[in-house]
Design an enzyme around this catalytic site. Structure first.
Site, short mmCIF file in Angstrom:
data_model
loop_
_atom_site.label_atom_id
_atom_site.label_comp_id
_atom_site.label_asym_id
_atom_site.label_seq_id
_atom_site.Cartn_x
_atom_site.Cartn_y
_atom_site.Cartn_z
N ASP A 38 10.02 35.99 -34.16
CA ASP A 38 9.05 35.37 -35.07
C ASP A 38 7.65 35.88 -34.69
O ASP A 38 7.28 35.90 -33.51
CB ASP A 38 9.12 33.85 -34.95
N GLN A 99 9.52 24.97 -45.33
CA GLN A 99 9.94 26.36 -45.55
C GLN A 99 8.80 27.13 -46.20
O GLN A 99 8.24 26.69 -47.22
CB GLN A 99 11.17 26.42 -46.45
N HIS A 105 16.83 31.34 -43.20
CA HIS A 105 16.72 31.80 -41.81
C HIS A 105 16.84 30.62 -40.86
O HIS A 105 16.35 29.53 -41.16
CB HIS A 105 15.38 32.52 -41.57
N PHE A 106 17.47 30.85 -39.75
CA PHE A 106 17.51 29.87 -38.66
C PHE A 106 16.49 30.28 -37.62
O PHE A 106 16.38 31.46 -37.27
CB PHE A 106 18.89 29.81 -38.02
N HIS A 107 15.77 29.28 -37.12
CA HIS A 107 14.87 29.48 -35.98
C HIS A 107 15.65 29.17 -34.70
O HIS A 107 16.35 28.17 -34.64
CB HIS A 107 13.70 28.49 -36.02
P1 AMP Z 1 9.78 28.72 -42.26
O1 AMP Z 1 8.66 27.73 -42.17
O2 AMP Z 1 11.09 28.12 -41.76
O3 AMP Z 1 9.93 29.32 -43.64
O4 AMP Z 1 9.43 29.83 -41.22
C1 AMP Z 1 9.12 31.16 -41.54
C2 AMP Z 1 8.83 31.84 -40.24
O5 AMP Z 1 8.76 33.21 -40.47
C3 AMP Z 1 7.51 31.40 -39.59
O6 AMP Z 1 7.78 30.89 -38.27
C4 AMP Z 1 6.70 32.70 -39.55
O7 AMP Z 1 5.94 32.82 -38.37
C5 AMP Z 1 7.79 33.74 -39.62
N1 AMP Z 1 7.41 35.03 -40.21
C6 AMP Z 1 6.78 35.25 -41.39
N2 AMP Z 1 6.68 36.56 -41.65
C7 AMP Z 1 7.27 37.21 -40.60
C8 AMP Z 1 7.50 38.57 -40.28
N3 AMP Z 1 7.11 39.56 -41.08
N4 AMP Z 1 8.16 38.85 -39.13
C9 AMP Z 1 8.56 37.86 -38.31
N5 AMP Z 1 8.39 36.55 -38.56
C10 AMP Z 1 7.73 36.22 -39.70
#
Ligand code: AMP
Ligand code: ZN
Length: 141
Positions: A38, A99, A105-107
């Protein structure tokens, strides 16, 4: 390759990463899934596991992709132990859940003893009437 259901080319950053058209710090990749760091980590080593096929939510994916995703999550949950024994596994589905990237996606977030962002400060015990109502609302099918 991203699926035909993906948004117009360039619209989905995770489709771009899956297709190697956008850069990522890749940790693992196979035909159906990819795991990468991330860019704005909660903690050191915070990474994401995604299906290469585009879908907004887990329930949008065909079963084969769901299974592949779980296999990669299992593989990466074992590997994350090299950083810390404890971790959060989280999925945000929809705006109200936080989101911001609408490609499922899973964190996986290693925990080093800092306060837990998924743990609200105050929680109240469930009430029986509400518990019974929720069980009824979530009953099969
Ligand atoms: P969410 O809130 O679950 O949609 O999380 C999206 C995640 O994607 C966030 O933690 C961002 O920091 C991460 N993110 C966004 N763009 C990128 C990217 N190009 N590469 C890696 N992580 C990203
Ligand atoms: Zn996508």
């Amino acid at each position: 390759m991203p699926s035909p259901e993906a948004p117009a080319s360039g619209a989905c950053i995770f489709c771009e990463i899956a297709a190697h058209r956008a850069p990522s710090y890749t940790l693992y990749e196979d035909a159906e899934t990819i795991a990468f760091l991330d860019l704005f980590p909660f903690t050191r080593g915070h990474f994401l596991v995604i299906p290469k096929r585009h879908g907004e939510r887990l329930t949008d994916l065909p079963e084969g992709d769901q299974n592949a995703l779980l296999r990669t999550i299992d593989r990466m949950c074992r590997r994350v132990g090299r950083l810390a024994p404890d971790y959060n596994l989280a999925l945000n589905a929809g705006v109200a859940a936080g989101q911001i990237v609408f490609h499922v996606h899973f964190h996986i977030i290693p925990r080093y003893g800092e306060s837990n962002p998924f743990h609200p400060r105050q929680r109240t015990a469930i009430e029986e009437q509400d518990a019974r109502a929720v069980v009824a609302e979530l009953a099969p099918p």
